[in-house]
Design a protein around this motif. Sequence first.
Motif, PDB file in Angstrom:
ATOM      1  N   ILE A 106      45.609  47.476  19.715  1.00 52.19           N
ATOM      2  CA  ILE A 106      46.565  48.153  20.597  1.00 52.19           C
ATOM      3  C   ILE A 106      47.639  48.743  19.693  1.00 52.19           C
ATOM      4  O   ILE A 106      48.348  48.014  18.988  1.00 52.19           O
ATOM      5  N   CYS A 107      47.747  50.072  19.708  1.00 56.33           N
ATOM      6  CA  CYS A 107      48.627  50.785  18.772  1.00 56.33           C
ATOM      7  C   CYS A 107      49.789  51.435  19.507  1.00 56.33           C
ATOM      8  O   CYS A 107      49.779  51.583  20.734  1.00 56.33           O
ATOM      9  N   GLN A 108      50.799  51.833  18.737  1.00 50.92           N
ATOM     10  CA  GLN A 108      51.940  52.535  19.325  1.00 50.92           C
ATOM     11  C   GLN A 108      51.471  53.741  20.124  1.00 50.92           C
ATOM     12  O   GLN A 108      50.621  54.516  19.674  1.00 50.92           O
ATOM     13  N   GLY A 109      52.054  53.916  21.306  1.00 44.87           N
ATOM     14  CA  GLY A 109      51.730  55.069  22.140  1.00 44.87           C
ATOM     15  C   GLY A 109      50.523  54.875  23.022  1.00 44.87           C
ATOM     16  O   GLY A 109      50.236  55.741  23.869  1.00 44.87           O
ATOM     17  N   THR A 137      56.366  58.839  35.185  1.00 48.84           N
ATOM     18  CA  THR A 137      57.153  59.746  34.343  1.00 48.84           C
ATOM     19  C   THR A 137      57.845  58.984  33.213  1.00 48.84           C
ATOM     20  O   THR A 137      57.849  59.430  32.057  1.00 48.84           O
ATOM     21  N   GLU A 138      58.426  57.830  33.535  1.00 51.05           N
ATOM     22  CA  GLU A 138      59.144  57.051  32.529  1.00 51.05           C
ATOM     23  C   GLU A 138      58.217  56.522  31.439  1.00 51.05           C
ATOM     24  O   GLU A 138      58.550  56.555  30.258  1.00 51.05           O
ATOM     25  N   LEU A 139      57.063  56.004  31.820  1.00 45.84           N
ATOM     26  CA  LEU A 139      56.134  55.475  30.826  1.00 45.84           C
ATOM     27  C   LEU A 139      55.735  56.549  29.820  1.00 45.84           C
ATOM     28  O   LEU A 139      55.614  56.288  28.616  1.00 45.84           O
ATOM     29  N   MET A 140      55.554  57.769  30.316  1.00 46.25           N
ATOM     30  CA  MET A 140      55.133  58.849  29.418  1.00 46.25           C
ATOM     31  C   MET A 140      56.326  59.446  28.666  1.00 46.25           C
ATOM     32  O   MET A 140      56.226  59.738  27.476  1.00 46.25           O
ATOM     33  N   ALA A 141      57.457  59.599  29.336  1.00 46.31           N
ATOM     34  CA  ALA A 141      58.623  60.189  28.676  1.00 46.31           C
ATOM     35  C   ALA A 141      59.145  59.286  27.560  1.00 46.31           C
ATOM     36  O   ALA A 141      59.605  59.772  26.524  1.00 46.31           O
ATOM     37  N   GLN A 142      59.066  57.970  27.763  1.00 45.42           N
ATOM     38  CA  GLN A 142      59.549  57.027  26.753  1.00 45.42           C
ATOM     39  C   GLN A 142      58.504  56.772  25.666  1.00 45.42           C
ATOM     40  O   GLN A 142      58.766  56.014  24.731  1.00 45.42           O
ATOM     41  N   GLN A 143      57.334  57.390  25.829  1.00 45.31           N
ATOM     42  CA  GLN A 143      56.215  57.139  24.904  1.00 45.31           C
ATOM     43  C   GLN A 143      55.987  55.639  24.769  1.00 45.31           C
ATOM     44  O   GLN A 143      55.768  55.101  23.678  1.00 45.31           O
ATOM     45  N   ALA A 144      56.070  54.963  25.921  1.00 44.03           N
ATOM     46  CA  ALA A 144      55.966  53.509  25.942  1.00 44.03           C
ATOM     47  C   ALA A 144      54.535  53.066  25.674  1.00 44.03           C
ATOM     48  O   ALA A 144      53.578  53.664  26.161  1.00 44.03           O
ATOM     49  N   THR A 145      54.402  52.013  24.889  1.00 43.84           N
ATOM     50  CA  THR A 145      53.108  51.381  24.679  1.00 43.84           C
ATOM     51  C   THR A 145      52.928  50.339  25.767  1.00 43.84           C
ATOM     52  O   THR A 145      53.827  49.535  26.026  1.00 43.84           O
ATOM     53  N   CYS A 146      51.790  50.347  26.433  1.00 47.51           N
ATOM     54  CA  CYS A 146      51.597  49.391  27.522  1.00 47.51           C
ATOM     55  C   CYS A 146      50.123  49.073  27.708  1.00 47.51           C
ATOM     56  O   CYS A 146      49.237  49.866  27.356  1.00 47.51           O
TER      57      CYS A 146
END
Length: 507
Positions: free
Chosen positions: A320-323, A455-464
């Motif tokens: 599991i990598c960043q982004g 929108t937030e998950l993508m805008a923050q470039q959150a890893t999840c």
Amino acid sequence: MSLITLRNLGVTLGMPLFSGLNLSVNASDRIGLVAANGRGKSTLLRLLAGALEPGEGEITRARGLTVGHVEQSVPSALMGATLQDAVLAALPADQAEDERWRVDVVMEMLEVPDALRTRPLSNLSGGWQRLALLARTWIREPDALLLDEPTNHLDLSRILQLEGFVNGLPRGTAVIVASHDRAFLDATTNRTLFLRPENSAAFALPYGRARAALDEADAADARRYQRDMKQAAQLRQQAAKLNNIGINSGSDLLVVKTKQLKQRAEKLEDAAKPAHLERSAGAIRLSNRGTHAKVLVTLEDATIATPDGTALFRTGRQFICQGDRIVLLGLNGAGKTRLVTALKAAIEGAAVPGIKATPSLVLGYGDQALADLADADTPLAALTRRFALGEPRARALLAGAGVVIEKQGKPLGRLSGGQKARLGMLVLRLAEPNFYLLDEPTNHLDIEGQEALETELMAQQATCLFVSHDRSFVRAVANRFFRIDRRRLVEVEDAEAFFAEAAALNG
């Protein structure tokens, strides 16, 4: 044929929920009812069912019409009854005695396993309790069926089963569905009503296409309003110039012309209507602390097992990598929750064989039951105890998340599901994680909240890594797809094959 007709219907509960609502419900209509949490969907369904009287306007029903209303919760008086007895009790006493076979028919329609039919409702999952309410309603074969958030607590398999049930109803049965499940609405409806305090909008289209048409209509209204107000301002500027000239020249004609221009400006301003602005149920914001590590979690062929040690599947070697925004797919019982539990434990420092988390990883964890938020706690205490916040700052954050000041000091158990979900998202944001582990994150969120979270998950470039039965959310967010298949965790290209196979199992 019109079964139910609404004329100028309106309800105000502290504030207007809707007003001037006109709608005809025809036989064979499949209507999706869309609005934010607490904006009148359940109220309108109760009005249609005859359980409430409108504050204004009127409702006309066809002679002899029978309406079935599936509400969101099981009456407490029924919780001790077995599933089949609860369904049988929905029939009139004389009919229940002679037509007990109807229970078996509806149980078969809903594919209720024999073992569950004799269990008390209190011992069943929330999903089966929901289906028990549907069975109680459909056993009377109503002319119009009202469904209030029917997919709540259902997993993907049961949602697809419910889609098949609704789509297989007799053509002459009208169905009205209040739901936040966009994919379910698209699959089961042919009309959509967007409920608003004023000017509710109806389209002869399923949700996705109706939403596009509504957005276009709202944008046109906004352009029209701006154009009218600009023209009114120009007329007032012209009037001011003519007025000055008229005063200096003493021209009565220019004075009259000035008055006419002002009247035209006033008429335009009075007639101009601002575009609809949806009142937010509370903002959803996330954060991303960031990390220099590229790989956040490594799975080294870990064995995922039940609490008693029974192996469910092996992970193989995965990273599991960043982004990465990874959705975990699998049928019920495959082990999705067990993997989430193992990941959480490893990230929090427990020794979990085969799972390694980078030391810089900061976890943001949210489960579908929001178990981290105790019902006896208060929203204000939940924030101030966890985070170094002064009371004014905590109250402002809660208000922004949709928890009004009157509820900030009262037990969390008094919040609606949507308010509690938004509070959970606020707690996640304040933890400033760099990895989100989310179990059914859209449960209890309305469509506005779902879209804000996407929108937030993508805008923050959150890893999840997340588990979700919400097909629209999965399609919008995920960029990697892990699937538990044949006791192995494998990466697949997308979720569509899994969705299709799950639908085929319920076909």
